[in-house]
Design an enzyme around this catalytic site. Structure first.
Site, PDB file in Angstrom:
ATOM      1  N   TYR A  52       1.258  -1.315  -0.150  1.00 59.35           N
ATOM      2  CA  TYR A  52      -0.194  -0.234   0.283  1.00 59.35           C
ATOM      3  C   TYR A  52       1.158   1.089   0.065  1.00 59.35           C
ATOM      4  O   TYR A  52       2.023   1.306   0.531  1.00 59.35           O
ATOM      5  CB  TYR A  52      -1.191   0.434   1.459  1.00 59.35           C
ATOM      6  CG  TYR A  52      -2.196  -0.237   1.160  1.00 59.35           C
ATOM      7  CD1 TYR A  52      -2.976   1.229   0.376  1.00 59.35           C
ATOM      8  CD2 TYR A  52      -3.159  -1.331   0.875  1.00 59.35           C
ATOM      9  CE1 TYR A  52      -4.233   0.766   0.179  1.00 59.35           C
ATOM     10  CE2 TYR A  52      -4.597  -0.860   0.067  1.00 59.35           C
ATOM     11  CZ  TYR A  52      -4.759  -0.404  -0.138  1.00 59.35           C
ATOM     12  OH  TYR A  52      -7.039  -0.545  -0.902  1.00 59.35           O
ATOM     13  N   GLU A  54      -0.343   4.790  -0.029  1.00 60.82           N
ATOM     14  CA  GLU A  54      -1.228   5.955  -0.481  1.00 60.82           C
ATOM     15  C   GLU A  54      -0.342   6.911  -0.497  1.00 60.82           C
ATOM     16  O   GLU A  54       0.370   7.086   0.921  1.00 60.82           O
ATOM     17  CB  GLU A  54      -2.167   6.181   0.002  1.00 60.82           C
ATOM     18  CG  GLU A  54      -3.530   5.427   0.333  1.00 60.82           C
ATOM     19  CD  GLU A  54      -5.131   5.412   1.143  1.00 60.82           C
ATOM     20  OE1 GLU A  54      -4.737   5.996   1.879  1.00 60.82           O
ATOM     21  OE2 GLU A  54      -5.417   4.122   0.825  1.00 60.82           O
ATOM     22  N   ASP A 198      -6.632  13.978 -25.205  1.00 51.00           N
ATOM     23  CA  ASP A 198      -6.440  11.834 -24.079  1.00 51.00           C
ATOM     24  C   ASP A 198      -6.221  11.926 -25.436  1.00 51.00           C
ATOM     25  O   ASP A 198      -6.589  10.920 -26.435  1.00 51.00           O
ATOM     26  CB  ASP A 198      -8.110  12.094 -24.370  1.00 51.00           C
ATOM     27  CG  ASP A 198      -8.250  10.431 -23.272  1.00 51.00           C
ATOM     28  OD1 ASP A 198      -7.084   9.408 -23.448  1.00 51.00           O
ATOM     29  OD2 ASP A 198      -8.995   9.615 -23.277  1.00 51.00           O
ATOM     30  N   THR A 224      -3.944   6.219 -21.217  1.00 50.63           N
ATOM     31  CA  THR A 224      -3.402   4.390 -21.087  1.00 50.63           C
ATOM     32  C   THR A 224      -2.007   3.829 -21.161  1.00 50.63           C
ATOM     33  O   THR A 224      -1.357   5.097 -22.047  1.00 50.63           O
ATOM     34  CB  THR A 224      -4.289   4.216 -21.899  1.00 50.63           C
ATOM     35  OG1 THR A 224      -4.253   3.655 -22.782  1.00 50.63           O
ATOM     36  CG2 THR A 224      -5.990   3.405 -21.108  1.00 50.63           C
ATOM     37  N   LYS A 227      -2.255   0.839 -24.465  1.00 55.52           N
ATOM     38  CA  LYS A 227      -2.572   0.267 -26.134  1.00 55.52           C
ATOM     39  C   LYS A 227      -1.039   0.246 -26.727  1.00 55.52           C
ATOM     40  O   LYS A 227      -0.158  -0.573 -26.823  1.00 55.52           O
ATOM     41  CB  LYS A 227      -3.656   1.910 -25.920  1.00 55.52           C
ATOM     42  CG  LYS A 227      -4.806   1.186 -25.309  1.00 55.52           C
ATOM     43  CD  LYS A 227      -5.948   2.112 -25.873  1.00 55.52           C
ATOM     44  CE  LYS A 227      -7.639   2.414 -24.758  1.00 55.52           C
ATOM     45  NZ  LYS A 227      -8.175   2.945 -24.889  1.00 55.52           N
ATOM     46  N   ARG A 233      -2.077  -2.341 -18.123  1.00 55.26           N
ATOM     47  CA  ARG A 233      -2.953  -1.891 -18.661  1.00 55.26           C
ATOM     48  C   ARG A 233      -2.830  -1.121 -16.486  1.00 55.26           C
ATOM     49  O   ARG A 233      -2.811  -1.191 -16.073  1.00 55.26           O
ATOM     50  CB  ARG A 233      -3.910  -3.045 -18.102  1.00 55.26           C
ATOM     51  CG  ARG A 233      -4.190  -3.788 -18.558  1.00 55.26           C
ATOM     52  CD  ARG A 233      -5.829  -4.103 -18.022  1.00 55.26           C
ATOM     53  NE  ARG A 233      -6.671  -3.457 -19.333  1.00 55.26           N
ATOM     54  CZ  ARG A 233      -7.120  -3.566 -20.248  1.00 55.26           C
ATOM     55  NH1 ARG A 233      -6.070  -4.370 -20.936  1.00 55.26           N
ATOM     56  NH2 ARG A 233      -7.686  -2.902 -21.234  1.00 55.26           N
TER      57      ARG A 233
HETATM   58  C1  LIG Z   1      -9.584   3.497 -23.674  1.00 56.05           C
HETATM   59  C2  LIG Z   1      -9.539   4.958 -23.975  1.00 56.05           C
HETATM   60  C3  LIG Z   1      -9.840   5.030 -22.796  1.00 56.05           C
HETATM   61  C4  LIG Z   1      -9.903   4.138 -21.222  1.00 56.05           C
HETATM   62  O1  LIG Z   1      -9.124   3.809 -20.911  1.00 56.05           O
HETATM   63  P1  LIG Z   1      -9.308   2.525 -20.340  1.00 56.05           P
HETATM   64  O2  LIG Z   1      -7.748   2.293 -19.162  1.00 56.05           O
HETATM   65  O3  LIG Z   1     -10.316   1.121 -20.512  1.00 56.05           O
HETATM   66  O4  LIG Z   1     -10.862   2.808 -18.459  1.00 56.05           O
HETATM   67  C5  LIG Z   1     -10.001   6.322 -22.009  1.00 56.05           C
HETATM   68  N1  LIG Z   1      -9.673   7.588 -23.099  1.00 56.05           N
HETATM   69  C6  LIG Z   1      -9.428   7.045 -24.899  1.00 56.05           C
HETATM   70  C7  LIG Z   1      -9.478   8.192 -25.886  1.00 56.05           C
HETATM   71  C8  LIG Z   1      -9.518   5.446 -24.879  1.00 56.05           C
HETATM   72  O5  LIG Z   1      -9.203   5.064 -26.438  1.00 56.05           O
END
Ligand SMILES: *Cc1c(COP(=O)(O)O)cnc(C)c1O
Length: 422
Positions: A52, A54, A198, A224, A227, A233
């Site tokens: 942990y 925090e 994003d 993220t 990807k 993740r």
């Molecule tokens: C995949 C994605 C997310 C969310 O990611 P998670 O890890 O699944 O919560 C947010 N914004 C965009 C543009 C994404 O493609």
């Protein structure tokens, strides 16, 4: 040798083994998926899952942080270096939570956020109606120009002038073209909005310098880590120094408790892997593969949203083929080609049964596939479409797909960071 999982829980062990075989024996075209390296996998499955932590380095609420502090600082420094950002927060549990934190760092519940609508390629958390983001905030949605499948920045600016949002969100989950983050930044500035970018999907392309980075043009960049960036993740936020404190507070204690230290450790490893010439070569190949896949699909008479791709993903509009996205995605899955059905900008159908199919090349590129294989895969897809009701042909394609997979085994790939690469 029998391992601990096999010994203790043979049933789960067997299911994990089956999933490993499935991942290895199918062509992974889901653009948000990838295969992490053995090093990332090891860090992710390490003892850091027990701790942990925090708070933040040097400001924790539990003792025993001698090591966690060092790891988190390394992850932050690596993120700041490769994204050229003032500040990095590597704690968000996922991209969705990272987006929440970005919004809450900048505006209040009830304020207006403006993002890309989901059927046009936006993410749920960009204010789509079934997401809580549309309930906590007043959500205004922009769209792509349906004729071109691309952003019409003038129309986005008009909408922003009309609604005066507190935040404009750039970035997408299903947009095959390069995004001009600089223009988004200018629009936000003109209307007095913050700009949140994003880059969940394209972070790896940004790091490799293939797409323009939003970091200079956005107040906060959200991503993220799993990807195109090819880590475990997780989520991550990068921001200007002036927002650092608000961002950190929004993540913890605003939204989260203890960070997932095993994930954070694996993120640190992935960030080092991304800081190598090998990764840049990898990212370039992702785009080359996507372009070849797109070209071949066009030759087979498929309609592609926006007519092609600049990045890692392709959106097929299947209406001229008279097959629903779902039906094709399921048939392809039986042929060991894994995609996802998706809305397209012109699609009048509901997101649960749209006429689009989304696919991307990050995972096949990690396996070492190049242009000839991308071409071959386009052929597989076309064959399934032309024989959509013929199970024996679909089975045949599945065998060809398995054969291709066997020549490009899922890597326990190692990127050995070059110690001299800066
Ligand atoms: C995949 C994605 C997310 C969310 O990611 P998670 O890890 O699944 O919560 C947010 N914004 C965009 C543009 C994404 O493609």
């Amino acid at each position: 040798m029998v391992n601990a999982l096999e010994l203790y829980d043979p049933q789960i062990y067997e299911l994990v083994r089956q999933e490993r075989a499935r991942e290895s024996g199918s062509i992974r075209l889901i653009p948000s998926e990838n295969y992490v390296s053995r090093a990332v996998m090891l860090a992710s499955g390490s003892c850091l899952t027990n701790k942990y932590a925090e708070g933040y380095p040097n400001k924790r609420y539990y003792e025993g942080q001698q090591v966690t502090d060092l790891i988190e600082k390394m992850a932050q420094d690596r993120a700041k270096k490769i994204f050229k950002a003032d500040h990095a927060n590597v704690q968000p549990y996922s991209g969705s939570v990272a987006n929440w934190a970005a919004y809450l760092a900048l505006v209040q519940p009830g304020d207006t956020i403006m993002g890309l609508s989901l059927p046009h390629g936006g993410h749920l958390t960009h204010g789509w109606k079934v997401s809580v983001t549309s309930k906590v905030f007043n959500s205004v949605q922009y769209t792509v120009n349906p004729d071109t499948g691309r952003f019409d920045y003038n129309r986005i600016e008009e909408l922003a002038k009309k609604h005066k949002p507190g935040i404009i969100i750039s970035g997408a989950t299903a947009y095959p073209r390069e995004i001009d983050f600089e223009i988004f930044g200018q629009i936000a500035q003109k209307v007095g909005a913050y700009h949140v970018s994003d880059i969940a999907h394209i972070a790896g392309l940004v790091v490799a310098g293939i797409h323009k980075s939003p970091v200079p043009y956005a107040d906060i960049v959200s991503t993220t880590t799993h990807k195109t960036l090819r880590g475990p993740r997780g989520g991550m936020l990068l921001c200007k120094a002036e927002h650092a404190e608000n961002v950190d507070k929004a993540v913890f204690p605003g939204l989260q408790g203890g960070p997932h230290m095993h994930t954070l450790t694996a993120i640190a490893v992935a960030l080092a892997e991304a800081d190598t010439p090998e990764f840049i070569t990898y990212a370039k190949q992702i785009v080359k593969n996507a372009k070849v896949l797109a070209e071949k699909l066009l030759e087979y008479g498929f309609n592609l949203s926006s007519g092609g791709t600049d990045n890692h993903l392709i959106l097929i509009d299947l209406r001229n083929k008279n097959i629903s996205g779902k039906k094709l995605a399921k048939a392809l899955d039986r042929a060991r080609i894994v995609t996802n059905y998706n809305t397209t900008p012109l699609d009048p159908a509901h997101p649960s049964n749209p006429s689009g199919l989304r696919m991307g090349t990050p995972a096949i590129t990690t396996r070492g596939m190049k242009e000839p294989e991308a071409e071959q895969i386009a052929g597989f897809i076309n064959k399934v479409v032309e024989n959509i009701d013929n199970e024996s042909v679909i089975e045949e394609v599945g065998k060809e797909a398995l054969l291709l997979c066997s020549a490009f085994p899922v890597p326990d790939h190692f990127i050995i960071p070059n110690k001299n690469s800066g």
